[in-house]
Design a protein around this motif. Structure first.
Motif, PDB file in Angstrom:
ATOM      1  N   ALA A 134      61.710  81.012 -12.699  1.00  0.00           N
ATOM      2  CA  ALA A 134      62.273  81.041 -11.322  1.00  0.00           C
ATOM      3  C   ALA A 134      63.482  80.157 -11.089  1.00  0.00           C
ATOM      4  O   ALA A 134      63.419  78.868 -12.134  1.00  0.00           O
ATOM      5  N   ALA A 135      64.319  80.507 -10.438  1.00  0.00           N
ATOM      6  CA  ALA A 135      65.648  79.344 -10.469  1.00  0.00           C
ATOM      7  C   ALA A 135      65.594  78.600  -9.141  1.00  0.00           C
ATOM      8  O   ALA A 135      65.649  79.361  -8.224  1.00  0.00           O
ATOM      9  N   LEU A 136      65.161  77.412  -9.241  1.00  0.00           N
ATOM     10  CA  LEU A 136      65.302  76.316  -8.017  1.00  0.00           C
ATOM     11  C   LEU A 136      65.476  74.867  -8.495  1.00  0.00           C
ATOM     12  O   LEU A 136      65.098  74.777  -9.585  1.00  0.00           O
ATOM     13  N   ALA A 137      65.878  74.277  -7.614  1.00  0.00           N
ATOM     14  CA  ALA A 137      65.811  72.679  -8.023  1.00  0.00           C
ATOM     15  C   ALA A 137      64.450  72.047  -7.980  1.00  0.00           C
ATOM     16  O   ALA A 137      63.400  72.600  -7.745  1.00  0.00           O
ATOM     17  N   LYS A 138      64.388  70.877  -8.380  1.00  0.00           N
ATOM     18  CA  LYS A 138      62.989  70.508  -8.710  1.00  0.00           C
ATOM     19  C   LYS A 138      62.454  70.264  -7.302  1.00  0.00           C
ATOM     20  O   LYS A 138      62.915  69.963  -6.049  1.00  0.00           O
ATOM     21  N   GLY A 139      60.901  70.610  -7.319  1.00  0.00           N
ATOM     22  CA  GLY A 139      60.291  70.945  -6.061  1.00  0.00           C
ATOM     23  C   GLY A 139      59.485  72.169  -5.990  1.00  0.00           C
ATOM     24  O   GLY A 139      59.233  72.734  -7.254  1.00  0.00           O
ATOM     25  N   THR A 140      59.136  72.488  -4.935  1.00  0.00           N
ATOM     26  CA  THR A 140      58.236  73.565  -4.647  1.00  0.00           C
ATOM     27  C   THR A 140      58.847  74.457  -3.427  1.00  0.00           C
ATOM     28  O   THR A 140      58.905  73.866  -2.323  1.00  0.00           O
ATOM     29  N   ARG A 141      58.594  75.955  -3.652  1.00  0.00           N
ATOM     30  CA  ARG A 141      58.908  76.696  -2.453  1.00  0.00           C
ATOM     31  C   ARG A 141      57.529  77.698  -2.303  1.00  0.00           C
ATOM     32  O   ARG A 141      57.336  78.283  -3.326  1.00  0.00           O
TER      33      ARG A 141
END
Length: 608
Positions: A134-141
């Motif tokens: 998955a492509a996302l910045a540091k953290g959680t979605r």
């Protein structure tokens, strides 16, 4: 029927019934996880009240792919490094939220830790259906979709979309209030409804999430008792609401709903608010973990104190002390609606209206009229008067007459006399005073009623209220139960200045009344006292009932609306208000005075 071990999917659904009763409950668990992950910014997106979709994104520490798989199993958590559950300091600790939500909805979990690629895992009503990068910045979605879609028995009990949205918003507000260091945004159906920045102070965050003008009408609370600390903000008694929806209690940073708070607030604001009015309160209680049990409710919305009486006494005593220290403070600024009523009368040219400078016939015989007319003969006549023309030649006794008294005292310093110097009286009800920084209007009846009550309460605390003996004792006839109640309370009533004794089975004899009440109707006073002793909740002790009786007595002896006061009497009332606790509100929680700042006065006249 034989006993069987339930399958994991059914166990998760049963757990979901306890933890995820509605979209707001699921949102609470997910936002708490984001806070525990060390986030500085949390974004929430809601669709159709959270039933269609909930999405929570944070910039916390994130999870690896292995941790994500483990987090979706029941009773798997990173928040209990050992078995000491009584020492838990995080918001979550049960390890039930994610698997419970995933068992009754479609859950998409995406996360990335520093220095690694992101990973995604999709669970649809308990079954893993997809996973991968998955492509996302540091953290959680986390995205929750179609909650209870396959559990129609649960979904049909959900309320309307607007009601579910309101519950979701309340959950976020409570958590945002507990953590002013974290920024929160909330979007509902594509519209941003909440945006607070991180790094705020406590008062600013509470005001931003309740009412903006709370900051100017609140009192700070900061109390220590042993290892217990109580902080927060409480509203002035005159700044209140019709429902108790703005009352918040946080224990060790955890939002809780506790009946202890409701009872403590009633005790703290007793005789300061009417029974149907409620203060705005946000209290933050820090207690050693050994003195509070947070593991008493599946949703962690309730706690149990080891010493609840200590906590209640601390809240009641601390709030009363804070209210006492702020003496006569009241909601100083009049309501915006009241200010809006002060408007210039529209000036519209009317061809048939006489000129402003036209001399009325009844006035034209006066020599002064001719000289005035000559002086303005060449003046412009564009300003027109569309009120009735006053007959200036009317008999002198028909004109409105004012009551004049010398009131030449200079305006005092605001620090020494915040309520200023009396300049007049309006409608024999309101005192108008000039302060250094504005115009003060005082309700004389409400103000004096509070002053009398405070004197009576002072007498109840040990120093008897001076009484005035009656020249002829007055006999008041009542029914026998009422006489019994008055006889039982006679020693305490004597401390309030009311001296009475039994006079037969159905009467009492009144020998003295409080001197401060002056000449009063003994029959009505004693009847009202008897009604108060009988009418209030039987659970109240005698001392609490007498507090309410004192309020009734204060109403009997206060300066009534409609009474003309001299300037000296008005000033004496103002000076007494400045040194009397709680004089800013009457016995029913309404303000006794308001201030119109000079800036507001100048705006009314177009000077600013």
């Amino acid at each position: 029927m034989s006993i069987r071990r339930l399958p994991e999917t059914l166990v998760n659904r049963i757990a979901a019934g306890e933890v995820v009763e509605r979209p707001a409950a699921a949102l609470k668990e997910l936002v708490e996880n984001a806070i525990d992950a060390g986030s500085t910014r949390i974004s929430v997106r809601i669709a159709e009240g959270g039933v269609l979709r909930l999405e929570i994104e944070d910039d916390g520490c994130g999870m690896t792919a292995a941790d994500m798989a483990l987090a979706l199993e029941r009773h798997a958590t990173s928040k209990l490094p050992d078995d000491a559950i009584e020492d838990v300091t995080t918001l979550g600790f049960r390890g039930e939220a994610l698997p419970s939500i995933a068992s009754v909805a479609r859950l998409t979990l995406e996360s990335r830790v520093t220095g690694a690629d992101g990973w995604k895992r999709v669970v649809d009503n308990g079954a893993v259906v997809a996973e991968g990068p998955a492509a996302l910045a540091k953290g959680t979605r986390v995205m929750v979709e179609d909650l209870f879609a396959r559990v129609p028995a649960r979904r049909k009990f959900l309320r309307s979309g607007r009601s579910e949205y309101a519950a979701c918003l309340d959950v976020v507000k409570r958590l945002a209030m507990a953590r002013p260091d974290i920024g929160f945004t909330v979007e509902h159906d594509g519209r941003r409804v909440l945006d607070v920045q991180g790094g705020q102070d406590q008062l600013s965050r509470v005001a931003a999430l309740t009412q903006r003008d709370l900051a100017a009408n609140s009192i700070g609370v900061d109390i220590d008792r042993g290892e217990v600390h109580l902080g927060g903000v409480i509203s002035l008694p005159t700044y209140n609401r019709g429902i108790a929806d703005h009352q918040y209690l946080f224990v060790n940073g955890r939002p809780v709903k506790d009946r202890l708070l409701v009872g403590a607030l009633r005790g703290a604001y007793a005789d300061l608010l009417a029974r149907d009015r409620h203060p705005v309160v946000a209290l933050f209680l820090d207690v050693p973990t050994s003195e509070v049990d947070v593991n008493v409710h599946p949703a962690k919305t309730e706690v149990r104190f080891r010493d609840p009486q200590l906590i209640r006494g601390m809240i009641v005593g601390g709030l009363r002390r804070a209210l006492d220290e702020h003496g006569f403070r009241s909601v100083q600024r009049p309501a915006e609606a009241a200010l809006a009523a002060w408007q210039q009368e529209p000036v519209a040219p009317q061809p048939t209206t006489p000129s402003l400078f036209a001399v009325p016939p009844a006035y034209s015989h006066s020599p002064a009229a001719h000289s005035f007319g000559d002086a303005v003969a060449g003046a412009s006549t564009t300003a027109l008067l569309h009120d009735r023309i006053i007959d200036f030649a009317a008999p002198r006794d028909a004109l409105p007459m004012g009551r004049a008294e010398p009131a030449t005292s200079p305006v005092p310093q605001a620090e020494a006399h915040p309520l200023g110097i009396a300049r007049g009286q309006i409608a024999k009800t309101y005192i108008v005073a000039e302060a250094e920084d504005g115009l003060v209007i005082v309700d004389q009846h409400a103000a004096h009623e509070r002053l009398v009550l405070e004197q009576l309460r002072h007498g109840m605390s040990g120093q008897a209220v001076p009484s005035q003996g009656l020249l002829l004792p007055e006999v008041v006839e009542l029914d026998e139960p009422a006489c019994d109640r008055l006889e039982a309370a006679a020693p305490q009533l004597a401390a309030l200045g009311v001296e009475l004794e039994r006079f037969g089975p159905a009467a009492v004899m009144v020998r003295a009344t409080p001197a401060m009440l002056g000449a009063i109707n003994c029959q009505k006073l004693v009847t009202d006292i008897a009604d108060d002793l009988a009418g209030y909740d039987a659970a109240l002790g005698l001392s609490e009932k007498l507090e309410l009786v004192a309020a009734t007595m204060a109403c009997h002896g206060s300066v009534r609306a409609g009474r003309t006061l001299s300037v000296a009497e008005m000033n004496a009332l103002l000076r007494t208000m400045e040194v009397t606790p709680h004089s800013g509100q009457c016995n029913h929680g309404r303000p006794t005075w308001v201030k119109l700042a000079m800036d507001d006065v100048e705006k009314l006249f177009g000077r600013k």
